[in-house]
Motif scaffolding. Structure first.
Motif, PDB file in Angstrom:
ATOM      1  N   GLY A   1       0.815  -1.207   0.000  1.00  0.00           N
ATOM      2  CA  GLY A   1       0.000   0.000   0.000  1.00  0.00           C
ATOM      3  C   GLY A   1       0.850   1.259   0.000  1.00  0.00           C
ATOM      4  N   GLN A   2       1.948   1.232   0.736  1.00  0.00           N
ATOM      5  CA  GLN A   2       2.843   2.390   0.784  1.00  0.00           C
ATOM      6  C   GLN A   2       3.508   2.625  -0.571  1.00  0.00           C
ATOM      7  OE1 GLN A   2       6.078   2.199   3.697  1.00  0.00           O
ATOM      8  NE2 GLN A   2       7.281   3.519   2.363  1.00  0.00           N
ATOM      9  N   LEU A   3       3.944   1.551  -1.219  1.00  0.00           N
ATOM     10  CA  LEU A   3       4.568   1.682  -2.538  1.00  0.00           C
ATOM     11  C   LEU A   3       3.575   2.247  -3.554  1.00  0.00           C
ATOM     12  CD1 LEU A   3       6.595  -1.665  -2.706  1.00  0.00           C
ATOM     13  CD2 LEU A   3       7.546   0.656  -2.516  1.00  0.00           C
ATOM     14  N   LYS A   4       2.332   1.827  -3.454  1.00  0.00           N
ATOM     15  CA  LYS A   4       1.295   2.331  -4.357  1.00  0.00           C
ATOM     16  C   LYS A   4       1.112   3.837  -4.167  1.00  0.00           C
ATOM     17  CE  LYS A   4      -2.526  -0.054  -4.719  1.00  0.00           C
ATOM     18  NZ  LYS A   4      -3.880  -0.591  -4.402  1.00  0.00           N
ATOM     19  N   LYS A   5       1.062   4.287  -2.926  1.00  0.00           N
ATOM     20  CA  LYS A   5       0.883   5.715  -2.650  1.00  0.00           C
ATOM     21  C   LYS A   5       2.109   6.522  -3.091  1.00  0.00           C
ATOM     22  CE  LYS A   5      -2.271   5.029   1.241  1.00  0.00           C
ATOM     23  NZ  LYS A   5      -2.453   5.149   2.710  1.00  0.00           N
TER      24      LYS A   5
ATOM     25  N   TYR B   1       4.200   5.783  -5.472  1.00  0.00           N
ATOM     26  CA  TYR B   1       4.186   5.860  -6.936  1.00  0.00           C
ATOM     27  C   TYR B   1       3.210   6.933  -7.403  1.00  0.00           C
ATOM     28  CZ  TYR B   1       2.639   4.892 -11.655  1.00  0.00           C
ATOM     29  OH  TYR B   1       2.280   5.033 -12.970  1.00  0.00           O
ATOM     30  N   ARG B   2       2.030   6.950  -6.809  1.00  0.00           N
ATOM     31  CA  ARG B   2       1.009   7.911  -7.240  1.00  0.00           C
ATOM     32  C   ARG B   2       1.447   9.348  -6.952  1.00  0.00           C
ATOM     33  NH1 ARG B   2      -4.372   7.292  -8.708  1.00  0.00           N
ATOM     34  NH2 ARG B   2      -4.691   9.005 -10.153  1.00  0.00           N
ATOM     35  N   MET B   3       2.104   9.564  -5.803  1.00  0.00           N
ATOM     36  CA  MET B   3       2.584  10.912  -5.482  1.00  0.00           C
ATOM     37  C   MET B   3       3.639  11.378  -6.483  1.00  0.00           C
ATOM     38  SD  MET B   3       2.811  11.264  -1.326  1.00  0.00           S
ATOM     39  CE  MET B   3       3.973   9.922  -1.100  1.00  0.00           C
ATOM     40  N   LEU B   4       4.582  10.489  -6.806  1.00  0.00           N
ATOM     41  CA  LEU B   4       5.640  10.861  -7.732  1.00  0.00           C
ATOM     42  C   LEU B   4       5.112  11.004  -9.157  1.00  0.00           C
ATOM     43  CD1 LEU B   4       8.659   8.748  -6.437  1.00  0.00           C
ATOM     44  CD2 LEU B   4       8.295  11.209  -6.258  1.00  0.00           C
ATOM     45  N   LYS B   5       4.110  10.246  -9.501  1.00  0.00           N
ATOM     46  CA  LYS B   5       3.492  10.395 -10.820  1.00  0.00           C
ATOM     47  C   LYS B   5       2.892  11.786 -10.961  1.00  0.00           C
ATOM     48  CE  LYS B   5       0.014   8.314 -13.851  1.00  0.00           C
ATOM     49  NZ  LYS B   5      -1.018   7.248 -13.974  1.00  0.00           N
ATOM     50  N   GLU B   6       2.238  12.245  -9.915  1.00  0.00           N
ATOM     51  CA  GLU B   6       1.671  13.593  -9.935  1.00  0.00           C
ATOM     52  C   GLU B   6       2.784  14.641  -9.948  1.00  0.00           C
ATOM     53  OE1 GLU B   6      -0.860  16.835  -9.934  1.00  0.00           O
ATOM     54  OE2 GLU B   6      -1.124  14.746 -10.514  1.00  0.00           O
ATOM     55  N   ALA B   7       3.866  14.394  -9.209  1.00  0.00           N
ATOM     56  CA  ALA B   7       4.988  15.342  -9.181  1.00  0.00           C
ATOM     57  C   ALA B   7       5.603  15.505 -10.566  1.00  0.00           C
ATOM     58  CB  ALA B   7       6.039  14.874  -8.186  1.00  0.00           C
ATOM     59  N   ARG B   8       5.686  14.420 -11.323  1.00  0.00           N
ATOM     60  CA  ARG B   8       6.275  14.484 -12.654  1.00  0.00           C
ATOM     61  C   ARG B   8       5.413  15.280 -13.630  1.00  0.00           C
ATOM     62  NH1 ARG B   8       8.701   8.700 -14.558  1.00  0.00           N
ATOM     63  NH2 ARG B   8       9.041  10.003 -16.404  1.00  0.00           N
ATOM     64  N   ARG B   9       4.134  15.442 -13.327  1.00  0.00           N
ATOM     65  CA  ARG B   9       3.222  16.187 -14.188  1.00  0.00           C
ATOM     66  C   ARG B   9       3.300  17.693 -13.947  1.00  0.00           C
ATOM     67  NH1 ARG B   9      -1.058  13.207 -16.537  1.00  0.00           N
ATOM     68  NH2 ARG B   9      -1.034  10.994 -16.011  1.00  0.00           N
ATOM     69  N   GLN B  10       3.936  18.092 -12.894  1.00  0.00           N
ATOM     70  CA  GLN B  10       3.976  19.513 -12.546  1.00  0.00           C
ATOM     71  C   GLN B  10       4.853  20.299 -13.527  1.00  0.00           C
ATOM     72  OE1 GLN B  10       2.019  20.715  -9.929  1.00  0.00           O
ATOM     73  NE2 GLN B  10       1.325  18.587 -10.084  1.00  0.00           N
ATOM     74  N   SER B  11       4.476  21.544 -13.739  1.00  0.00           N
ATOM     75  CA  SER B  11       5.253  22.412 -14.618  1.00  0.00           C
ATOM     76  C   SER B  11       6.651  22.641 -14.031  1.00  0.00           C
ATOM     77  CB  SER B  11       4.524  23.754 -14.781  1.00  0.00           C
ATOM     78  OG  SER B  11       5.299  24.643 -15.541  1.00  0.00           O
ATOM     79  N   GLY B  12       7.661  22.432 -14.841  1.00  0.00           N
ATOM     80  CA  GLY B  12       9.037  22.620 -14.386  1.00  0.00           C
ATOM     81  C   GLY B  12       9.665  21.390 -13.771  1.00  0.00           C
ATOM     82  N   ALA B  13       8.900  20.323 -13.605  1.00  0.00           N
ATOM     83  CA  ALA B  13       9.446  19.095 -13.011  1.00  0.00           C
ATOM     84  C   ALA B  13      10.156  18.271 -14.077  1.00  0.00           C
ATOM     85  CB  ALA B  13       8.336  18.276 -12.380  1.00  0.00           C
TER      86      ALA B  13
ATOM     87  N   ILE C   1       1.189  20.673  -0.268  1.00  0.00           N
ATOM     88  CA  ILE C   1      -0.149  21.067   0.178  1.00  0.00           C
ATOM     89  C   ILE C   1      -1.121  19.904  -0.007  1.00  0.00           C
ATOM     90  CG2 ILE C   1      -2.085  22.625  -0.264  1.00  0.00           C
ATOM     91  CD1 ILE C   1      -0.019  24.715  -1.138  1.00  0.00           C
ATOM     92  N   THR C   2      -1.001  19.224  -1.163  1.00  0.00           N
ATOM     93  CA  THR C   2      -1.873  18.080  -1.454  1.00  0.00           C
ATOM     94  C   THR C   2      -1.322  16.781  -0.908  1.00  0.00           C
ATOM     95  OG1 THR C   2      -2.504  19.195  -3.499  1.00  0.00           O
ATOM     96  CG2 THR C   2      -3.104  16.874  -3.300  1.00  0.00           C
ATOM     97  N   PHE C   3       0.010  16.622  -0.992  1.00  0.00           N
ATOM     98  CA  PHE C   3       0.668  15.383  -0.556  1.00  0.00           C
ATOM     99  C   PHE C   3       1.693  15.707   0.537  1.00  0.00           C
ATOM    100  CE2 PHE C   3      -0.133  14.977  -5.162  1.00  0.00           C
ATOM    101  CZ  PHE C   3      -1.059  13.952  -5.154  1.00  0.00           C
ATOM    102  N   PRO C   4       1.270  15.847   1.782  1.00  0.00           N
ATOM    103  CA  PRO C   4       2.232  16.195   2.845  1.00  0.00           C
ATOM    104  C   PRO C   4       3.410  15.219   2.943  1.00  0.00           C
ATOM    105  CG  PRO C   4      -0.020  16.384   3.639  1.00  0.00           C
ATOM    106  CD  PRO C   4      -0.100  15.740   2.287  1.00  0.00           C
ATOM    107  N   LYS C   5       3.165  13.945   2.640  1.00  0.00           N
ATOM    108  CA  LYS C   5       4.216  12.945   2.789  1.00  0.00           C
ATOM    109  C   LYS C   5       5.234  12.960   1.647  1.00  0.00           C
ATOM    110  CE  LYS C   5       1.587   9.761   5.674  1.00  0.00           C
ATOM    111  NZ  LYS C   5       1.085   8.382   5.848  1.00  0.00           N
ATOM    112  N   ILE C   6       4.993  13.779   0.621  1.00  0.00           N
ATOM    113  CA  ILE C   6       5.912  13.796  -0.507  1.00  0.00           C
ATOM    114  C   ILE C   6       7.217  14.510  -0.157  1.00  0.00           C
ATOM    115  CG2 ILE C   6       5.306  15.983  -1.640  1.00  0.00           C
ATOM    116  CD1 ILE C   6       5.243  14.394  -4.298  1.00  0.00           C
TER     117      ILE C   6
END
Length: 204
Positions: free
Chosen positions: A113-117, A119-131, A152-157
């Motif tokens: 479950g932790q690996l899934k979360k 992955y999802r956090m980093l997937k969103e990070a890669r979509r950010q402008s400038g990433a 703000i959205t992913f405190p654990k990131i």
């Protein structure tokens, strides 16, 4: 000096019942104290040592992900995750490959479950402008303001802001989870294709 069998000692013993009672209670205290102390030491913390803490390392994480890949098309996995029977088989296989650990089923499920979360956090990070994604280091790189917005959205990131926070399992987890993630905390509207908004901005 009075001898052991002298009449004087017998007279003192008969004439002082309080003294005899006092001597009896003090000896009784000594006899009662020792068993309690020994029991406390024996039963103290022995049950706590039985549970092994799940200390994961990159090799163990890769082993788990490899097993998840092997079972993803085996019929033990549905839209909501793996079946109990599937988990039992995967846990058994994990211990066969990693004999030096003895994690519980729930500990292995928690790691999945932790690996899934992650992955999802980093997937969103890669979509950010400038990433950018550093292929050699297996990590997301970006400006401090980008990371501040993500937190703000992913405190654990914030753990991935560290320059040593590599995530080499990103591609393997993408193949495993894309298309199988249920709607929940980590699904954002920003994941929708940005091309849909483009025509609205050109009409002027």
């Amino acid at each position: 000096m009075v001898g052991k069998g002298s009449p004087k000692l017998n007279m003192i013993a008969r004439a002082s019942p309080k003294l005899l009672r006092f001597l009896g209670t003090t000896s009784g205290i000594k006899k009662k104290a020792s068993p309690k102390c020994s029991k406390a030491k024996k039963t103290g913390g022995s049950p706590r040592v039985v549970k092994q803490r799940a200390d994961w390392n990159p090799a163990l994480e890769k082993s788990l992900v490899d097993i998840l890949h092997e079972y993803k098309d085996s019929g033990y996995r549905g839209d909501n995750g793996w079946t109990p029977e599937g988990w039992n088989k995967m846990v058994k296989e994990f211990h066969l490959r990693n004999k030096y650990v003895n994690y519980t089923k729930s500990q292995i499920q928690d790691k999945e479950g932790q690996l899934k979360k992650d992955y999802r956090m980093l997937k969103e990070a890669r979509r950010q402008s400038g990433a950018t994604w550093n292929e050699d280091r297996h990590m997301v790189e970006g400006s401090p303001s980008m990371w501040d917005n993500l937190e703000i959205t992913f405190p654990k990131i914030r753990k991935f802001r560290n320059s040593k926070a590599r995530f080499p399992l990103f591609d393997a987890l993408g193949e495993l989870y894309d298309g199988h993630l249920a709607e929940g905390t980590y699904n954002l509207t920003s994941l929708e294709p940005p091309q849909e908004e483009a025509p609205l901005r050109t009409n002027s």
